[in-house]
Design a protein around this motif. Structure first.
Motif, mmCIF file in Angstrom:
data_model
loop_
_atom_site.group_PDB
_atom_site.id
_atom_site.type_symbol
_atom_site.label_atom_id
_atom_site.label_comp_id
_atom_site.label_asym_id
_atom_site.label_seq_id
_atom_site.Cartn_x
_atom_site.Cartn_y
_atom_site.Cartn_z
ATOM 1 N N UNK A 2 6.216 5.158 -0.435
ATOM 2 C CA UNK A 2 5.352 3.992 -0.599
ATOM 3 C C UNK A 2 4.579 4.103 -1.907
ATOM 4 N N UNK A 3 4.620 3.054 -2.732
ATOM 5 C CA UNK A 3 3.862 3.124 -3.994
ATOM 6 C C UNK A 3 2.362 3.115 -3.729
ATOM 7 N N UNK A 4 1.615 3.761 -4.623
ATOM 8 C CA UNK A 4 0.162 3.687 -4.554
ATOM 9 C C UNK A 4 -0.248 2.256 -4.855
ATOM 10 N N UNK A 5 -1.231 1.775 -4.126
ATOM 11 C CA UNK A 5 -1.689 0.405 -4.341
ATOM 12 C C UNK A 5 -3.203 0.371 -4.279
ATOM 13 N N UNK A 90 9.911 -0.921 1.303
ATOM 14 C CA UNK A 90 9.606 0.464 0.952
ATOM 15 C C UNK A 90 8.331 0.995 1.577
ATOM 16 N N UNK A 91 7.757 0.243 2.498
ATOM 17 C CA UNK A 91 6.550 0.699 3.176
ATOM 18 C C UNK A 91 5.247 0.151 2.625
ATOM 19 N N UNK A 92 5.302 -0.578 1.511
ATOM 20 C CA UNK A 92 4.078 -1.115 0.926
ATOM 21 C C UNK A 92 3.388 -2.082 1.886
ATOM 22 N N UNK A 93 4.124 -3.017 2.446
ATOM 23 C CA UNK A 93 3.528 -3.993 3.354
ATOM 24 C C UNK A 93 2.863 -3.332 4.546
ATOM 25 N N UNK A 94 3.528 -2.354 5.145
ATOM 26 C CA UNK A 94 2.964 -1.650 6.298
ATOM 27 C C UNK A 94 1.694 -0.898 5.905
ATOM 28 N N UNK A 95 1.699 -0.272 4.721
ATOM 29 C CA UNK A 95 0.526 0.469 4.266
ATOM 30 C C UNK A 95 -0.650 -0.471 3.988
ATOM 31 N N UNK A 96 -0.374 -1.611 3.373
ATOM 32 C CA UNK A 96 -1.423 -2.598 3.106
ATOM 33 C C UNK A 96 -1.991 -3.115 4.427
ATOM 34 N N UNK A 97 -1.111 -3.471 5.346
ATOM 35 C CA UNK A 97 -1.568 -3.976 6.641
ATOM 36 C C UNK A 97 -2.413 -2.935 7.363
ATOM 37 N N UNK A 98 -1.994 -1.681 7.352
ATOM 38 C CA UNK A 98 -2.750 -0.615 8.017
ATOM 39 C C UNK A 98 -4.135 -0.455 7.394
ATOM 40 N N UNK A 99 -4.211 -0.508 6.062
ATOM 41 C CA UNK A 99 -5.517 -0.370 5.414
ATOM 42 C C UNK A 99 -6.441 -1.522 5.789
#
Length: 153
Positions: A2-5, A90-99
């Protein structure tokens, strides 16, 4: 990986690029439903374009999407969640949603998704289930996880 965002409040300079992204992401589904009207898309996006509730998603200093989150009395309403197609999967959407949802523990999360949208699979993988439907949208909800107090801010 997952890219850093980074999430940041939207600025007026983000409006046109994020509007174009929303059209790019939604167009095929809206056309399939006979609902694609650029002027209506602009009007609807303008209505939710508020720095207090809409965040830009930046990767390496470049805006690649947006997510809106509005806490309500009994749930967190997610809207305007768009990610550039090349950053999907790549997991970005899931990581954003979790945050974003992690800022509102104890609240169920709701979103409206166009019927037949390819995005439905993403939402199901995030623990959402159908709670209702409208003419063109499915209403999805992810309940409060066990162990979290309902309504805790």
């Amino acid at each position: 990986m997952t890219p850093d965002f980074r999430l940041r409040p939207v600025a007026e300079a983000d409006f046109e690029p994020l509007l174009a992204l929303s059209i790019r992401v939604l167009r095929a589904d809206l056309e399939r439903l006979g609902r694609f009207r650029p002027e209506l898309r602009r009007e609807r996006f303008r209505a939710v374009f508020h720095p207090a509730t809409l965040s830009a998603i930046d990767v390496s200093g470049v805006c690649v999407g947006s997510i809106g989150a509005e806490p309500r009395t009994d749930h967190l309403h997610i809207h305007a969640f768009y990610v550039q197609p090349e950053f999907q999967g790549g997991g970005l959407g899931a990581a954003v949603l979790a945050q974003v949802t992690g800022q509102y523990p104890g609240l169920p999360v709701r979103i409206e998704v166009l019927k037949g949208s390819t995005a439905l699979g993403f939402w199901l993988r995030q623990g959402f289930g159908q709670s209702g439907k409208q003419d063109f949208d499915l209403l999805l909800e992810r309940p409060v996880p066990l162990g979290e107090a309902a309504g805790a801010p």
